[in-house]
Each structure stands twice: as structure tokens, then as C-alpha cells.
Design a protein around this motif. Sequence first.
Motif, PDB file in Angstrom:
ATOM      1  N   ILE A   6      34.833  37.594  37.678  1.00 22.71           N
ATOM      2  CA  ILE A   6      35.300  36.282  37.829  1.00 22.71           C
ATOM      3  C   ILE A   6      34.748  35.937  39.022  1.00 22.71           C
ATOM      4  O   ILE A   6      34.476  36.765  40.038  1.00 22.71           O
ATOM      5  CB  ILE A   6      36.810  36.228  37.540  1.00 22.71           C
ATOM      6  N   PHE A   8      34.027  32.816  42.231  1.00 20.98           N
ATOM      7  CA  PHE A   8      34.878  31.943  42.916  1.00 20.98           C
ATOM      8  C   PHE A   8      33.556  31.134  43.803  1.00 20.98           C
ATOM      9  O   PHE A   8      32.582  31.440  44.177  1.00 20.98           O
ATOM     10  CB  PHE A   8      35.824  32.520  43.838  1.00 20.98           C
ATOM     11  N   ALA A  49      35.838  42.171  44.916  1.00 23.05           N
ATOM     12  CA  ALA A  49      36.947  42.636  44.863  1.00 23.05           C
ATOM     13  C   ALA A  49      37.132  43.439  43.467  1.00 23.05           C
ATOM     14  O   ALA A  49      36.696  42.771  42.673  1.00 23.05           O
ATOM     15  CB  ALA A  49      38.142  41.263  44.954  1.00 23.05           C
ATOM     16  N   LYS A  52      41.972  43.162  42.692  1.00 27.51           N
ATOM     17  CA  LYS A  52      42.289  42.374  43.860  1.00 27.51           C
ATOM     18  C   LYS A  52      42.145  42.917  45.105  1.00 27.51           C
ATOM     19  O   LYS A  52      42.905  42.576  46.250  1.00 27.51           O
ATOM     20  CB  LYS A  52      43.920  42.020  43.406  1.00 27.51           C
ATOM     21  N   LYS A  53      41.507  44.016  45.306  1.00 28.51           N
ATOM     22  CA  LYS A  53      41.213  44.307  46.819  1.00 28.51           C
ATOM     23  C   LYS A  53      39.741  44.414  47.060  1.00 28.51           C
ATOM     24  O   LYS A  53      38.819  45.135  46.152  1.00 28.51           O
ATOM     25  CB  LYS A  53      41.637  45.866  46.623  1.00 28.51           C
ATOM     26  N   VAL A  54      39.445  44.075  48.213  1.00 28.29           N
ATOM     27  CA  VAL A  54      37.861  44.000  48.602  1.00 28.29           C
ATOM     28  C   VAL A  54      37.339  45.552  48.623  1.00 28.29           C
ATOM     29  O   VAL A  54      38.078  46.152  49.428  1.00 28.29           O
ATOM     30  CB  VAL A  54      37.727  43.189  49.896  1.00 28.29           C
ATOM     31  N   ILE A  66      39.283  44.651  37.023  1.00 34.14           N
ATOM     32  CA  ILE A  66      39.176  43.320  37.281  1.00 34.14           C
ATOM     33  C   ILE A  66      38.386  43.260  38.567  1.00 34.14           C
ATOM     34  O   ILE A  66      38.583  43.504  39.770  1.00 34.14           O
ATOM     35  CB  ILE A  66      40.572  42.479  37.694  1.00 34.14           C
ATOM     36  N   ALA A  68      35.940  40.502  40.796  1.00 36.88           N
ATOM     37  CA  ALA A  68      35.654  39.324  41.343  1.00 36.88           C
ATOM     38  C   ALA A  68      34.685  39.052  42.346  1.00 36.88           C
ATOM     39  O   ALA A  68      34.612  40.121  43.447  1.00 36.88           O
ATOM     40  CB  ALA A  68      36.910  38.698  41.990  1.00 36.88           C
ATOM     41  N   LEU A  70      33.587  36.880  45.882  1.00 33.80           N
ATOM     42  CA  LEU A  70      34.381  36.151  46.834  1.00 33.80           C
ATOM     43  C   LEU A  70      33.281  35.798  47.696  1.00 33.80           C
ATOM     44  O   LEU A  70      33.019  36.494  48.561  1.00 33.80           O
ATOM     45  CB  LEU A  70      35.502  36.819  47.191  1.00 33.80           C
TER      46      LEU A  70
ATOM     47  N   TYR B  61      41.729  32.269  44.287  1.00 37.19           N
ATOM     48  CA  TYR B  61      42.005  33.577  43.282  1.00 37.19           C
ATOM     49  C   TYR B  61      43.369  33.712  43.525  1.00 37.19           C
ATOM     50  O   TYR B  61      43.818  34.433  44.352  1.00 37.19           O
ATOM     51  CB  TYR B  61      41.111  34.600  43.844  1.00 37.19           C
ATOM     52  N   MET B  64      45.225  37.170  43.766  1.00 38.18           N
ATOM     53  CA  MET B  64      44.776  37.949  44.932  1.00 38.18           C
ATOM     54  C   MET B  64      45.574  37.252  46.290  1.00 38.18           C
ATOM     55  O   MET B  64      45.790  38.172  47.138  1.00 38.18           O
ATOM     56  CB  MET B  64      43.413  38.125  45.118  1.00 38.18           C
ATOM     57  N   GLU B  67      49.039  38.004  46.561  1.00 38.47           N
ATOM     58  CA  GLU B  67      49.223  39.575  47.187  1.00 38.47           C
ATOM     59  C   GLU B  67      49.092  39.664  48.581  1.00 38.47           C
ATOM     60  O   GLU B  67      49.762  40.276  49.175  1.00 38.47           O
ATOM     61  CB  GLU B  67      48.536  40.486  46.510  1.00 38.47           C
ATOM     62  N   TRP B 131      38.835  28.505  49.069  1.00 41.39           N
ATOM     63  CA  TRP B 131      37.742  27.922  48.963  1.00 41.39           C
ATOM     64  C   TRP B 131      37.705  26.505  49.186  1.00 41.39           C
ATOM     65  O   TRP B 131      38.552  25.845  48.194  1.00 41.39           O
ATOM     66  CB  TRP B 131      36.740  28.554  48.290  1.00 41.39           C
TER      67      TRP B 131
END
Lengths: 76, 147
Positions: A6, A8, A49, A52-54, A66, A68, A70, B61, B64, B67, B131
Amino acid sequence: MPINIIIFGQLADIAGGSLALENIADTNSLVKELHILYPALATAKYAIAVDKKVVNENTRLTENSIVALLPPFSGG
Amino acid sequence: MKERKPKNIFVQGPIAASFIADSIEKHKSKTDIGGHSIFLGQVRADKIGGREVSCIEYTTYEEMALEKMHAIREDIFSKYDLTCMHVYHSLGKVSAGEISLFVFTSSVHRKAAIDACEETVERIKTELPVWGKELFSDETHQWKVNQ
């Protein structure tokens, strides 16, 4: 198995809001593949990410990951 | 410390002044509070090369961001002696002059509320995957860069 990504912010202007890529083992090969498909991404600043963690180091990907892309955050 | 669940912080469109007033009003019953600190982020009509920002369109997002906001909240509560903390961030379009971020901290004595509010705002700006797309009145746009 495809890896779903995904995308962004301004990166979605370059590559669309989501992607599915086959035969991607880890984040390093993902970046390599993305920069071939979308050369404009190679000069863009972004973080990746996974779940959901960089991640800052090469990270193994599975079909359940998953992923992403960013760009720099600009909330507030 | 009591367990806190991730809260939704996002609201569609601008944050109304009446919503902020109601939030303050709701704290009347919490009489152990001696000080509140509030930060309000307002959309600025920046002028860039003859064009003027008319609004900012926010995207996130969400999974994320919620969280991460939960983790920030936990950190802030463990660092400062706060009574409570509320955070709201806009999504979608917010026009110049309207409010897009509302951070509200309360404590028994003022210092904790003031310091916690400032640190929370800084962390939201640098750590939340949100963003802002700055839309100009001539329909062009550019992506916001946080300073």
C-alpha cells in the motif's frame, strides 16, 4: 504468491495507491523492483513499513506481510 | 497503571470550536485537575509562487497511526503525571483558518500538562503516518513538508 503493497501520500501520485508484486523475497529486492518499475521512486524519500512497523534493515517478506511505502510525515 | 486501549483520534473535516468548548466543559467534574494545556493546529494560507493554499487534504495509514498514537500516549503517561489526555486529528479537507489538530492535556499542577502537551504535538508531527496535501485555489497542489 504476490506481496501486496500500500502506497501513501505523494508516492501514490507516482505509483498508485496499491500494488501487488510477484517473487519478492525481502524488502531490498522490493526496493530494487520498485525503482525499475517506477524510476521516480528512486529519487523520492520514503520509509518502508512491514506489518505497521518501519523497518531499517532488509526484512524477509511473506504472502501475509503488509508492506507500506511511507513518504515523510506531514500531519498536524 | 491502568490499561488503555487504542482510541480513534481521527475526525472527518475540521475540528469545530464548539467541539473544543464541549471537551473543556466535560472536565468540570474532574475537580482534582488544576491545569489544562491545549494545542490547536490551524491551516495556514501559505503563499507559494503567487499561489495561495486554500485547504489541506489529510490522509493517513489509519491502522499504523492509531497503534503509534497509542504508543505515544503510553510513553507520555509514563513520563508525566497527567490526569488525562485527548488527541484529535482531521482527515479529508480542512480550509485555511480551520483547526486540524487538537491536543488537550490535564494535570493536578500545570507543568506536567504544559510539557506533555508540547511533547505530544512534536511526536505527532514526526511519528504519525499522516500526510497533508496543500491545495491551491487554482486547483494545483503540493505535498506539505513539516518544519
